[in-house]
Design an enzyme around this catalytic site. Sequence first.
Site, PDB file in Angstrom:
ATOM      1  N   HIS A   5      -2.472  17.488 -16.738  1.00  0.00           N
ATOM      2  CA  HIS A   5      -1.319  16.682 -16.308  1.00  0.00           C
ATOM      3  C   HIS A   5      -0.554  16.092 -17.487  1.00  0.00           C
ATOM      4  O   HIS A   5       0.139  15.081 -17.324  1.00  0.00           O
ATOM      5  CB  HIS A   5      -1.777  15.524 -15.414  1.00  0.00           C
ATOM      6  N   GLU A  57       3.347  26.407  -4.221  1.00  0.00           N
ATOM      7  CA  GLU A  57       4.369  26.612  -5.249  1.00  0.00           C
ATOM      8  C   GLU A  57       4.841  28.055  -5.361  1.00  0.00           C
ATOM      9  O   GLU A  57       6.029  28.304  -5.547  1.00  0.00           O
ATOM     10  CB  GLU A  57       3.871  26.128  -6.617  1.00  0.00           C
TER      11      GLU A  57
HETATM   12  C1  LIG Z   1      -1.062  23.233  -7.888  1.00  0.00           C
HETATM   13  C2  LIG Z   1      -0.802  21.781  -7.703  1.00  0.00           C
HETATM   14  N1  LIG Z   1       0.286  21.380  -7.040  1.00  0.00           N
HETATM   15  C3  LIG Z   1       0.542  20.076  -6.864  1.00  0.00           C
HETATM   16  C4  LIG Z   1      -0.315  19.136  -7.351  1.00  0.00           C
HETATM   17  C5  LIG Z   1       0.010  17.659  -7.191  1.00  0.00           C
HETATM   18  N2  LIG Z   1      -0.860  17.055  -6.184  1.00  0.00           N
HETATM   19  C6  LIG Z   1      -1.996  16.429  -6.550  1.00  0.00           C
HETATM   20  S1  LIG Z   1      -2.860  15.900  -5.243  1.00  0.00           S
HETATM   21  C7  LIG Z   1      -1.709  16.483  -4.169  1.00  0.00           C
HETATM   22  C8  LIG Z   1      -1.920  16.325  -2.701  1.00  0.00           C
HETATM   23  C9  LIG Z   1      -3.173  16.968  -2.282  1.00  0.00           C
HETATM   24  O1  LIG Z   1      -3.341  16.850  -0.908  1.00  0.00           O
HETATM   25  P1  LIG Z   1      -4.675  17.336  -0.246  1.00  0.00           P
HETATM   26  O2  LIG Z   1      -5.021  18.709  -0.712  1.00  0.00           O
HETATM   27  O3  LIG Z   1      -4.545  17.132   1.209  1.00  0.00           O
HETATM   28  O4  LIG Z   1      -5.783  16.364  -0.863  1.00  0.00           O
HETATM   29  P2  LIG Z   1      -5.856  14.777  -0.796  1.00  0.00           P
HETATM   30  O5  LIG Z   1      -5.105  14.230  -1.957  1.00  0.00           O
HETATM   31  O6  LIG Z   1      -5.308  14.356   0.516  1.00  0.00           O
HETATM   32  O7  LIG Z   1      -7.314  14.466  -0.937  1.00  0.00           O
HETATM   33  C10 LIG Z   1      -0.657  17.088  -4.847  1.00  0.00           C
HETATM   34  C11 LIG Z   1       0.522  17.674  -4.207  1.00  0.00           C
HETATM   35  C12 LIG Z   1      -1.443  19.591  -8.064  1.00  0.00           C
HETATM   36  N3  LIG Z   1      -2.315  18.722  -8.612  1.00  0.00           N
HETATM   37  N4  LIG Z   1      -1.669  20.904  -8.212  1.00  0.00           N
END
Ligand SMILES: Cc1ncc(C[n+]2csc(CCOP(=O)(O)OP(=O)(O)O)c2C)c(N)n1
Lengths: 328, 340
Positions: B132, B63
């Site tokens: 959230h 971000e």
């Molecule tokens: C700072 C932030 N940005 C965006 C999100 C929204 N978000 C939650 S899970 C996710 C994807 C995460 O992907 P990854 O780190 O690969 O973990 P996975 O869900 O695949 O276990 C996103 C974009 C968040 N929770 N926090």
Amino acid sequence: MTPTHEQLAWMYERMAKARYYEDTLAAIYMEGKSPKFDIGSGPVPGEMHLSAGQEPCAAGVCVHLRDDDTVTATHRPHHAAIAKGVDLNKMTAEIFGKKTGLAGGRGGHMHLLDPKVNFACSGIIAQGAGPAVGGALAAKMQGRDSVAVSYLGDGAANQGAFHEALNLAAVWKLGVIFVIEDNSWGISVPKSKSTAVKDNSVRAAAYGIPGVHVADNDTLKVFAAAGDAVKRARAGEGPSLIEIETYRYYGHFQGDPELYRPKGEVAALKAKDPIDRLAKHMVEAGAATQADLDGIRARVKAEVDAAIQYARDSAYPEPEEALEHVFA
Amino acid sequence: MQSNRVLTISRAMAEAIGQEMKRDERVFVMGEDIATYGGIFGATTGLLDEFGEERVRDTPISETGFIGAGVGAAMAGMRPIVELMFVDFYGVCMDAISNLAAKNIYFSGGNCTVPMVLMTATGGGYNDAGQHSQALHATFAHLPGMKVVAPSNAYDAKGLMISAIRDDSPVIFMFHKGLQGLAWMDWPETAAAVVPEDAYEIPFGKANVLREGKDVTIVALSMMVHRAMEAAGELAKEGVDAEVIDLRTLVPLDRETVIASVKKTGRLIVVDEDYSSYGMTAEIIASIAEEDPAMLKAPPKRIAYPDIPVPYSRPMENFALPDAQKIMAAARAMLPRVAA
Ligand SMILES: Cc1ncc(C[n+]2csc(CCOP(=O)(O)OP(=O)(O)O)c2C)c(N)n1
């Protein structure tokens, strides 16, 4: 490094427990959510991120840890919490929003926090990395050999916090093990579209620390890589990065339509399930009989079922309890 | 063109963005899961198919990087629309928002523009806990240099989005998850509205008097507008005639409409899903106090989120959320004669 029979049994038990726990939660999550699916209804409301498939990342690492070691997990925390030994009853009650939960229902599934075993997780991507560095820093300053593990998704490896924490841990030679659970997705965005390098393990080079890539969700290889990293960390030799190729069986969150996901991906992954593979290895290596494994499965099933019942039977908090514990 | 189409807010937002992208080559969208997924809250659904990956860009979870990039692109002649998935994630990128987006026009002495829209989801009520579920309106409205928008219905959402995209200043478009009209979250039907097909603007800083009344003024925005209208409907049955004002934008803030209303009713209730202290509710009440406290026949009342993190468990979250009951109780306390 190869696991002893006890370590194999321990990993198998934690993995089987996590899997049964999540499959059970997946079903309970749908209670009260039909005929109309509403994320806020039913006994388990809010978002629910399941980690089924990713168990080797939890068990293969945490088998090397003690209660006084720190683990910071992600928004997908259940397998890691179970492997770290978070109280299953209290954790489940927390997920159900009950008074008997870890935080009395204040935190929920994405904010499990158990100071007894130094476990925490966060719904903000990569924000566990800093606290893990802090855990290791405190241990060093207090003359303890405790280590800290920071779990991150492959998507999280693109956050500033990840890189800052890696550099900090390396500069200060802290006992931190950064574990990337590479399930190749960040919600709907494939790793190939979000990450400029093929393997996140190479990013370790930028901070002068060891980076290991573990292929194909292999529990034994995770065990070996984590064993080396934890040994190194306890000896005061600094941080390591371990990237594990792993699988996510469920959607990003429960209710995710998964329109982005290629058809058949999950079936192909399930065909090489890591728990089945570990079981096969244990039997072949003479570490366990099928009866032993069945016994473990029966035991974890009973434990999980009891935790679910405990959560169901527990009372909801009084509404006014919302005002408590804002400050110490 | 006449049309009686009823749209949800998410569809109204996507339509507004699509129309502006068509009209103006410089407009593009980026954010997490906004392309194939169509935005977790549906604000960009269908845009990838129409405009392709160059102008509808999925970003890494970075971000600070991509919001900063939005600022840079805006200053270099583009008109980016950037999504921060949940407003709660502001912590990882607030510097790009408040120290770059919001200050660069000032730092240039007015010699540059930063035509960027940052859209982000707010609000709770679905048991997703403290990271959230926040509203955080005041956090952004407090920092100078950004316009802050928070629609309550689809008609406003389209018009305000178009105004936001055409604005040369940075605009934060805060939409409430529970108003988007998503298939997987409960939402008040009053959030959907008849939305004209043609593009139209709604000027910033013009509150909407949704319901006229003479006994008490209820000021709200976003989700709380629906709670206020619900309360006003119930109060009417008790003989209390409430005026309901939807602020629509926090910056600029339409103090005149609020002052005129309170002059008429003599009573003021301000409702916000954001935290109580140092917030929008205090700002509105301060505006009245500064203008002329004598216009108040009763002490004003703020109904906002208590100063606690958002709790996960349903009974506790319901307790904390402002609702129609709390608004009605406040109105009754101000109008003891009517209630008796
Ligand atoms: C700072 C932030 N940005 C965006 C999100 C929204 N978000 C939650 S899970 C996710 C994807 C995460 O992907 P990854 O780190 O690969 O973990 P996975 O869900 O695949 O276990 C996103 C974009 C968040 N929770 N926090």
